[in-house]
Motif scaffolding. Structure first.
Motif, PDB file in Angstrom:
ATOM      1  N   GLY A   1      25.120   2.935 -16.430  1.00 11.71           N
ATOM      2  CA  GLY A   1      26.040   3.126 -17.543  1.00 11.71           C
ATOM      3  C   GLY A   1      26.552   1.806 -18.091  1.00 11.71           C
ATOM      4  N   ILE A   2      26.883   0.886 -17.204  1.00  5.53           N
ATOM      5  CA  ILE A   2      27.348  -0.428 -17.636  1.00  5.53           C
ATOM      6  C   ILE A   2      26.239  -1.174 -18.385  1.00  5.53           C
ATOM      7  CG2 ILE A   2      28.068  -2.706 -16.798  1.00  5.53           C
ATOM      8  CD1 ILE A   2      29.602  -1.220 -14.575  1.00  5.53           C
TER       9      ILE A   2
ATOM     10  N   TYR B  87      23.713   0.152 -19.968  1.00  3.50           N
ATOM     11  CA  TYR B  87      23.499   0.819 -21.245  1.00  3.50           C
ATOM     12  C   TYR B  87      24.563   0.400 -22.264  1.00  3.50           C
ATOM     13  CZ  TYR B  87      23.378   4.580 -24.680  1.00  3.50           C
ATOM     14  OH  TYR B  87      23.335   5.290 -25.842  1.00  3.50           O
ATOM     15  N   THR B  88      25.809   0.349 -21.831  1.00  6.24           N
ATOM     16  CA  THR B  88      26.905  -0.031 -22.729  1.00  6.24           C
ATOM     17  C   THR B  88      26.748  -1.474 -23.205  1.00  6.24           C
ATOM     18  OG1 THR B  88      28.355   1.478 -21.529  1.00  6.24           O
ATOM     19  CG2 THR B  88      29.405  -0.153 -22.942  1.00  6.24           C
TER      20      THR B  88
ATOM     21  N   LYS C  42      23.862  -1.637 -25.679  1.00  4.40           N
ATOM     22  CA  LYS C  42      24.263  -0.985 -26.927  1.00  4.40           C
ATOM     23  C   LYS C  42      25.141  -1.910 -27.751  1.00  4.40           C
ATOM     24  CE  LYS C  42      26.606   3.235 -28.304  1.00  4.40           C
ATOM     25  NZ  LYS C  42      27.267   4.433 -27.801  1.00  4.40           N
ATOM     26  N   SER C  43      26.061  -2.601 -27.105  1.00  2.73           N
ATOM     27  CA  SER C  43      26.934  -3.545 -27.821  1.00  2.73           C
ATOM     28  C   SER C  43      26.165  -4.766 -28.312  1.00  2.73           C
ATOM     29  CB  SER C  43      28.068  -3.993 -26.905  1.00  2.73           C
ATOM     30  OG  SER C  43      28.866  -2.913 -26.528  1.00  2.73           O
TER      31      SER C  43
END
Length: 65
Positions: free
Chosen positions: A52-53, A55-56, A59-60
């Motif tokens: 999740g980290i 991916y975030t 994405k940013s």
């Protein structure tokens, strides 16, 4: 010249087998820890948290909203 091309043809298979062997060797302690049910849940939680980290962050960095 035939021997040269035969060796060039064998290289990708060798490279793939070395990479797979490296990852299996690196993951072996996690396979041993996953035999315990509590440790399996902990490993899955940490893996999902890191995914999740990651991916975030991607994405940013790529500008997706």
């Amino acid at each position: 010249m035939y021997i040269f091309w035969e060796n060039v043809w064998k290289f990708p298979r060798f490279l793939i087998s070395v990479c797979v062997g490296f990852f299996l060797t690196a993951a072996y302690p996690f396979f041993q820890l996953s035999k315990n049910k509590k440790m399996l849940y902990l490993i899955l939680f940490i893996f999902s948290l890191l995914s999740g980290i990651f991916y975030t962050i991607l994405k940013s960095m790529l500008g997706y909203s």
